[in-house]
Design a protein around this motif. Structure first.
Motif, PDB file in Angstrom:
ATOM      1  N   GLY A 206       0.986  -1.206  -0.048  1.00  0.00           N
ATOM      2  CA  GLY A 206       0.017  -0.020   0.145  1.00  0.00           C
ATOM      3  C   GLY A 206       0.922   1.238  -0.082  1.00  0.00           C
ATOM      4  N   VAL A 208       3.119   4.382  -1.086  1.00  0.00           N
ATOM      5  CA  VAL A 208       3.551   4.940  -2.219  1.00  0.00           C
ATOM      6  C   VAL A 208       4.783   5.861  -1.994  1.00  0.00           C
ATOM      7  CG1 VAL A 208       2.501   6.754  -3.818  1.00  0.00           C
ATOM      8  CG2 VAL A 208       1.008   5.836  -2.313  1.00  0.00           C
ATOM      9  N   ALA A 209       5.044   6.528  -0.959  1.00  0.00           N
ATOM     10  CA  ALA A 209       6.019   7.533  -0.848  1.00  0.00           C
ATOM     11  C   ALA A 209       7.535   6.703  -1.083  1.00  0.00           C
ATOM     12  CB  ALA A 209       6.117   8.355   0.353  1.00  0.00           C
ATOM     13  N   LEU A 212       7.967   5.913  -5.075  1.00  0.00           N
ATOM     14  CA  LEU A 212       7.977   7.009  -5.839  1.00  0.00           C
ATOM     15  C   LEU A 212       9.145   7.311  -6.687  1.00  0.00           C
ATOM     16  CD1 LEU A 212       5.860   9.344  -6.728  1.00  0.00           C
ATOM     17  CD2 LEU A 212       6.375  10.439  -4.987  1.00  0.00           C
ATOM     18  N   PRO A 233      -0.471   1.540  -5.765  1.00  0.00           N
ATOM     19  CA  PRO A 233      -0.832   2.891  -5.241  1.00  0.00           C
ATOM     20  C   PRO A 233      -0.404   3.970  -6.203  1.00  0.00           C
ATOM     21  CG  PRO A 233       0.735   1.460  -3.634  1.00  0.00           C
ATOM     22  CD  PRO A 233       0.435   0.801  -5.106  1.00  0.00           C
TER      23      PRO A 233
END
Lengths: 282, 297
Positions: A206, A208-209, A212, A233
């Protein structure tokens, strides 16, 4: 006297309301995602990769992101386990007599657990720049592994701590080495290890950061560690920003898929934790 | 016989290496981020960086004040919303709810904590933004797009519900039953007992929960980024957009290697987050550990 009873009643009403808001927000979120995403769900979504360009292409599904996410989360969890099991064993078996060290280590892992994923992402990016790795599946796995290690270590640690001391003492008194004791303990806590895996996988899939900067994005299913990989995500995030309605719809469908995956994982781990604590020797 | 002992020795050393390596990540992150933000720190003083409001990377002007204020606004709003609701929920679950209700309620708190940040973001965009734009903001200001620090705060509040509820329930459960019984037997109502006995005992734990929730809110990236509007000015009302630090990092990583000093500035932002969150985490964990020791003794 009346006033006291009235206050009690008021507070109780407020409490019930607060509880309804807190638990209700779960249904509100899942409900919103289902309501919006269900309309766009179809078989293509989970069996095809997007075609005709990610932001503008109207056809296809998000198979690339589903597979990419499974790769990243799976790879990170496996790598994380390889590192975390020895650490958790070390804290509990080898440092048992030195409680200060063990507790300091626990504190450090708690703090690491609190470090936000964006910092892990930025740090993963630094590592990649340093070693000259480009945004790829490998980069994503490294960053997410850093993110899940604290979760795995603390969960495994909690689980191993539930093993009664007598088991360890009995094994040791038979002349076993500490490593042999460790093997006995590992067998004992197997359901706990599954719980840790599920928790870690759920967090990894789950997030994202952290991916990224590190995993990049691609319309294709990655075939090697050095190719960029799409993740669910990120697919949600990017596709929602599109101005094409079909692409946005694909974003909502991705959100629904991710929610379903994570809910299944959470429910499974809840069941496992329940079962595990049922067998716990008090 | 010898081989077994040698094996044990080797494995124990190997485990030590793994342990030290994973623990040192904390140190390495700090050093790495500091080293990369050094070029910026050498050019512009730390005080100037965090107090200036001018953000023009192309001209080499890096003022972090709007981002720091953005972070403080959303975090503040989130805590103001989440603390009372979570505290009441925790008290209800631990002290009031019948066993059956409790068994139903607790899993939902866990399920909420399992939902990924990006889903909270989607929910924020689909539900909270229209709610603010059409139903809340018109009562207070002339125009708002909905993308505001208020939206960020509400989404964050829901995200930190489970954290605060679970820590406070944990703390409430550790309070000795004798204290409660003594108060009740003197004729106090249940709420009076909670107010004057239980909460007083639980205050350090509640503070720890809040500090932990603040540090969680500080670092939350994607959900906030999706609903905050991301405008690099200091917000003056809850209906204005803000631009928190994590969103700054996440939004600009693409350009960071093409503009001089930009990467250094983003790493400085990450360093700021890292240090603040590290301190907050340490404080709350030490409070909780202390509490646990005191209550078990």
């Amino acid at each position: 006297m009346k006033k006291r009873k009235f206050e009690e009643w008021c507070v109780k009403v407020f409490m019930v309301l607060a509880t309804i808001i807190v638990t209700g927000s779960f249904f509100l979120i899942v409900g919103t995602v289902f309501y919006k995403g269900f309309h766009y769900m179809n078989w293509d979504m989970i069996t095809k990769t997007p075609s005709g360009g990610f932001y503008i292409g109207k056809a296809g599904g998000i198979l690339n992101a589903i597979i990419g996410s499974l790769y990243v989360a799976g790879g990170a969890t496996i790598l994380g386990l390889v590192i975390s099991i020895p650490v958790a064993l070390y804290i509990n078996l080898y440092l048992k007599s030195k409680l200060i060290y063990a507790n300091t280590l626990r504190l450090v892992f708690d703090v690491l657990f609190g470090i936000p994923s964006i910092v892990y992402g930025a740090f993963g990016f630094l590592i990649m720049v340093y070693f000259g790795i480009r945004a790829s599946l490998l980069g994503g796995i490294i960053a997410v592994t850093l993110l899940v290690i604290p979760i795995l270590v603390r969960t495994l640690d909690e689980v191993i701590r539930t093993v009664p001391n007598e088991l360890r003492d009995a094994t040791l008194s038979l002349g076993a080495t500490r490593w042999e004791v460790a093997k006995v303990i590992l067998r004992q806590v197997r359901p706990g290890i599954f719980t840790a895996i599920l928790l870690s996988f759920g967090r990894a899939i789950g997030d994202v950061a952290s991916v990224l900067f590190t995993a990049g994005f691609s319309d294709n299913v990655p075939t090697s560690l050095h190719e960029p990989a799409a993740t669910l995500p990120l697919a949600i995030f990017f596709q929602l920003g599109s101005s094409v309605e079909e692409v946005q719809g694909r974003g909502y469908a991705s959100a629904l898929i991710l929610t379903i995956i994570v809910l299944i994982i959470t429910v499974l781990s809840e069941i496992l934790i329940k079962r595990f604590s049922k067998h716990k020797i008090q | 016989m010898q081989i077994r002992i040698i094996k044990d020795k080797i494995i124990s050393k190997l485990m030590l290496v793994f342990t030290l390596a994973s623990v040192s990540v904390l140190l390495v992150i700090g050093i790495g981020l500091f080293y990369r933000s050094l070029p910026l720190l050498q050019k512009i003083s730390f005080y100037h960086l965090i107090s200036s409001s001018i953000w023009k990377p192309l001209k080499g002007l890096f003022g972090f004040f709007p981002f720091i204020m953005g972070t403080l606004w959303v975090t503040g709003i989130a805590i103001i919303i989440a603390l009372p609701l979570s505290l009441l929920t925790a008290i209800y679950i631990v002290e009031y709810a019948p066993a059956k209700v409790r068994k139903v309620l607790s899993p939902f708190v866990n399920l909420l904590s399992g939902i990924p940040p990006v889903i909270f973001g989607v929910w924020g965009v689909l539900f909270i933004i229209p709610l603010i734009q059409d139903h809340i903001a018109p009562h207070f200001v002339e125009f708002s797009t909905g993308y505001s620090v208020l939206a960020g705060g509400v989404v964050l509040a829901v995200m930190i519900f489970p954290l605060i509820v679970s820590i406070i329930s944990e703390v409430l459960r550790t309070i000795p039953k004798e204290l409660k019984d003594a108060s009740l037997s003197l004729g106090a109502t249940q709420w009076e007992t909670i107010k004057k006995v239980i909460l007083r005992k639980a205050i350090p734990g509640i503070i720890a929960a809040v500090v932990l929730a603040i540090s969680r809110a500080f670092g939350e990236t994607i959900a906030v980024l999706m609903v905050c509007g991301n405008n690099a000015v200091v917000p003056h009302s809850v209906f204005e957009p803000g631009y928190p630090l994590p969103a700054l990092i996440a939004n600009n990583y693409g350009e960071m290697l093409s503009i001089p000093m930009y990467d250094s500035a983003l790493m400085f932002a990450a360093l700021l987050l890292f240090i603040i969150i590290l301190l907050f985490n340490l404080i709350s964990r030490l409070i909780l550990a202390n509490l646990e020791r005191k209550l078990s003794a």
